[in-house]
Design a protein around this motif. Structure first.
Motif, PDB file in Angstrom:
ATOM      1  N   THR A 238      37.134  36.301  93.601  1.00 57.62           N
ATOM      2  CA  THR A 238      37.003  37.388  92.620  1.00 57.62           C
ATOM      3  C   THR A 238      35.555  37.838  92.485  1.00 57.62           C
ATOM      4  OG1 THR A 238      36.944  35.714  90.862  1.00 57.62           O
ATOM      5  CG2 THR A 238      39.047  36.786  91.280  1.00 57.62           C
TER       6      THR A 238
ATOM      7  N   ILE B 176      46.280  34.354  98.374  1.00 59.32           N
ATOM      8  CA  ILE B 176      45.626  35.283  97.450  1.00 59.32           C
ATOM      9  C   ILE B 176      45.459  36.659  98.101  1.00 59.32           C
ATOM     10  CG2 ILE B 176      43.443  35.772  96.264  1.00 59.32           C
ATOM     11  CD1 ILE B 176      43.236  32.710  95.782  1.00 59.32           C
TER      12      ILE B 176
ATOM     13  N   GLY C 277      48.729  38.326  98.311  1.00 61.06           N
ATOM     14  CA  GLY C 277      49.473  38.433  97.059  1.00 61.06           C
ATOM     15  C   GLY C 277      50.781  37.667  97.093  1.00 61.06           C
TER      16      GLY C 277
ATOM     17  N   ALA D 214      46.119  31.116  83.264  1.00 61.11           N
ATOM     18  CA  ALA D 214      47.085  31.596  84.258  1.00 61.11           C
ATOM     19  C   ALA D 214      48.511  31.344  83.786  1.00 61.11           C
ATOM     20  CB  ALA D 214      46.831  30.912  85.601  1.00 61.11           C
TER      21      ALA D 214
ATOM     22  N   GLN E 255      52.364  32.619  85.053  1.00 58.94           N
ATOM     23  CA  GLN E 255      52.191  32.199  86.434  1.00 58.94           C
ATOM     24  C   GLN E 255      52.665  30.765  86.681  1.00 58.94           C
ATOM     25  OE1 GLN E 255      51.142  34.519  88.723  1.00 58.94           O
ATOM     26  NE2 GLN E 255      51.268  35.826  86.924  1.00 58.94           N
TER      27      GLN E 255
ATOM     28  N   ALA F 249      47.984  31.018  92.369  1.00 65.07           N
ATOM     29  CA  ALA F 249      48.105  32.103  91.391  1.00 65.07           C
ATOM     30  C   ALA F 249      47.097  31.965  90.261  1.00 65.07           C
ATOM     31  CB  ALA F 249      49.521  32.155  90.827  1.00 65.07           C
TER      32      ALA F 249
ATOM     33  N   TYR G  56      44.257  32.516  90.640  1.00 70.67           N
ATOM     34  CA  TYR G  56      43.422  33.709  90.918  1.00 70.67           C
ATOM     35  C   TYR G  56      43.652  34.793  89.890  1.00 70.67           C
ATOM     36  CZ  TYR G  56      42.044  37.938  93.539  1.00 70.67           C
ATOM     37  OH  TYR G  56      41.493  39.131  93.919  1.00 70.67           O
ATOM     38  N   ARG G  57      44.882  34.910  89.441  1.00 74.41           N
ATOM     39  CA  ARG G  57      45.208  36.012  88.515  1.00 74.41           C
ATOM     40  C   ARG G  57      44.572  35.824  87.140  1.00 74.41           C
ATOM     41  NH1 ARG G  57      51.559  37.191  90.224  1.00 74.41           N
ATOM     42  NH2 ARG G  57      51.020  38.367  92.107  1.00 74.41           N
TER      43      ARG G  57
ATOM     44  N   HIS H 124      42.694  39.377  85.232  1.00 71.35           N
ATOM     45  CA  HIS H 124      43.381  39.948  84.079  1.00 71.35           C
ATOM     46  C   HIS H 124      42.587  39.656  82.822  1.00 71.35           C
ATOM     47  CE1 HIS H 124      46.803  39.967  86.910  1.00 71.35           C
ATOM     48  NE2 HIS H 124      47.241  40.978  86.172  1.00 71.35           N
TER      49      HIS H 124
END
Length: 472
Positions: free
Chosen positions: A375, A408, A411, A453, A458, A465, A467-468, A472
């Motif tokens: 990120t 990642i 996706g 997460a 998630q 995941a 990563y999200r 966000h």
């Protein structure tokens, strides 16, 4: 083809059991390693792996005459890495006296299974095998304060020594086998819990000829294994009462306790001599409590959590950390060989739980750092793919790094190791640190990211995941 004379130092293609031909070199065996009786054989060290084995001469072919043929029919990544290792070895030794030591490479996944078309080998005669799958190493690690201790391996072919250096590093001597088959135990095996890990484990137990009775909270998950030859148990208690050794692999401490102590649970089926092996990743207090109640009924107990993911479970490449009843550990030998590549015995109950939480703490923290790096690359205008390419060329390169980054970038967060479970393990590892007044700030920071997460729904995705939580 006319018979070819082979000698010490020759490069060869060696075929071991059910594995395809693989490049290796004939080397001197360790001094304390006796040659198997019977047909003539050579001791071969395989390139691109940590494997060594006695190979019968009829299962060996010279390297150079068959090189092009092998490269054409085998395109696997690990195979190519092994061939590259051979070529690198040849470049280094060109014009010099060749050393019989082959450059070591990092441990890699089990060599691809299956038949290699167009390369015919004499059929291997079926015979009893004392030593099993050469990709599987047993280690016995008793906890001791003695400065130097040697531990005998179950197969009597491996030795693990702790030297007078204060280091706890483990070194394995040569793993050997006459062929790659596994002789299944004649004991009746039970298995409780057919989740991501349990399903792969049971499938491999069945493939290797074990007699297995299965149970799962959601009974429909048993159907596939019944078709593969497993028997169906109606309750955990019934499975334990009808089997000699029962394994269990469930999600968390509560599930592990409910399975043993709940209605029609494991404890109700325990009688003197019955064996229970808990493969769940839980805390030391939980596993100690379960061991006490099992033993109080005359049962035998072993904890054996596994390090790996769904793919490694399916491939039979898990790492097994065991503690408790050492005799039971030995009785589980063929089962552990079917499901894993390596097994460690860590002493008294609770040690395996602690070690497993530490391993997963490191893995979970690393995953969070990977996500953070990707990120940061994105928000600073750098290519995430280029970052991955750079990492894959450096010291951090690993299958784990590549797979999780690919998840990642694509996706794709289909679970291979549930995010909710790695967060659970981080939480338990932090509690383990607190119990001995040892700070775990990195794990605590990673845990907060996973908690975020989870709040983003998630939990049922793969750990990648996480990563999200950063986007966000």
């Amino acid at each position: 083809m006319a018979a070819v004379s082979l000698r010490l130092g020759d490069l060869v293609w060696g075929k071991l059991g059910r594995y395809p031909p693989w490049p290796g070199k004939i080397v001197n065996p360790p001094k304390d390693l006796k040659k198997p009786r019977g047909k003539k054989c050579f001791f071969v060290k395989f390139f691109g792996t940590e494997d060594h084995a006695w190979i019968k001469v009829e299962q060996l072919k010279p390297y150079h005459p068959h090189k092009e043929e092998m490269i054409k029919i085998n395109k696997g990544k690990r195979f190519q890495q092994a061939v590259d290792a051979v070529e690198e070895f040849l470049r280094k030794t060109k014009g010099k006296d060749q050393d019989l030591t082959i450059p070591e490479s990092s441990t890699v996944k089990r060599v691809m299974t299956g038949t290699v078309a167009g390369f015919k080998w004499p059929p291997t005669v079926s015979e009893p095998v004392k030593d099993s799958d050469p990709h599987f190493h047993h280690f016995l690690l008793s906890q001791t304060e003695k400065p130097a201790v040697c531990y005998q391996a179950i197969t009597k072919k491996l030795k693990v020594c702790e030297e007078e250096t204060g280091s706890t590093s483990i070194q394995a001597a040569d793993s050997t086998a006459v062929n790659g088959s596994i002789t299944p135990t004649d004991k009746k095996i039970g298995f409780l819990g057919l989740g991501l890990m349990g399903s792969g484990i049971v499938s491999n137990l069945l493939k290797m000829g074990h007699t297995v009775t299965v149970w799962n909270r959601t009974a429909e998950k048993c159907d596939l294994f019944i078709q593969e030859g497993a028997r169906l148990g109606r309750t955990p208690a019934e499975v334990v009462s009808t089997c000699d050794i029962t394994f269990a692999c469930v999600s968390d401490p509560k599930a592990a306790k409910d399975l043993v102590l709940g209605p029609s649970g494991v404890l109700q089926g325990i009688r003197p001599g019955k064996c229970y092996v808990d493969m769940s990743t839980v805390d030391a207090d939980t596993v100690t409590e379960l061991a006490q109640v099992i033993v109080s009924r005359g049962g035998r107990f072993l904890e054996a959590p596994v390090s790996g993911n769904q793919q490694l479970s399916n491939d039979g490449m898990l790492v097994i950390l065991a503690a408790g009843d050492r005799g039971l550990y030995e009785d589980c030998s063929s089962c552990f060989q079917a499901m894993g590549k390596t097994s460690f015995f860590l002493g008294e109950v609770g040690n395996a739980a602690k070690m497993m939480l530490i391993v997963n703490m490191v893995q979970g923290s690393f995953m969070a750092t990977i996500a953070e790096g990707l990120t940061l690359a994105q928000v600073t205008g750098q290519s995430q793919q280029t970052l991955l390419d750079i990492l894959n060329q450096g010291q951090l390169a690993s299958i784990f790094l590549d797979q999780k980054c690919q998840n990642i970038l694509q996706g794709n967060f289909k679970p291979d190791f549930y995010l909710k479970y790695i967060q659970k393990d981080l939480r338990l590892a932090i509690a383990l640190g607190d119990s001995v007044n040892h700070p775990t700030p990195m794990a605590a920071a990673a845990n907060e990211v996973y908690k975020r997460a989870k709040a983003l729904d998630q939990s049922d995705n793969d750990m990648s995941a996480v990563y999200r939580a950063y986007i966000h």
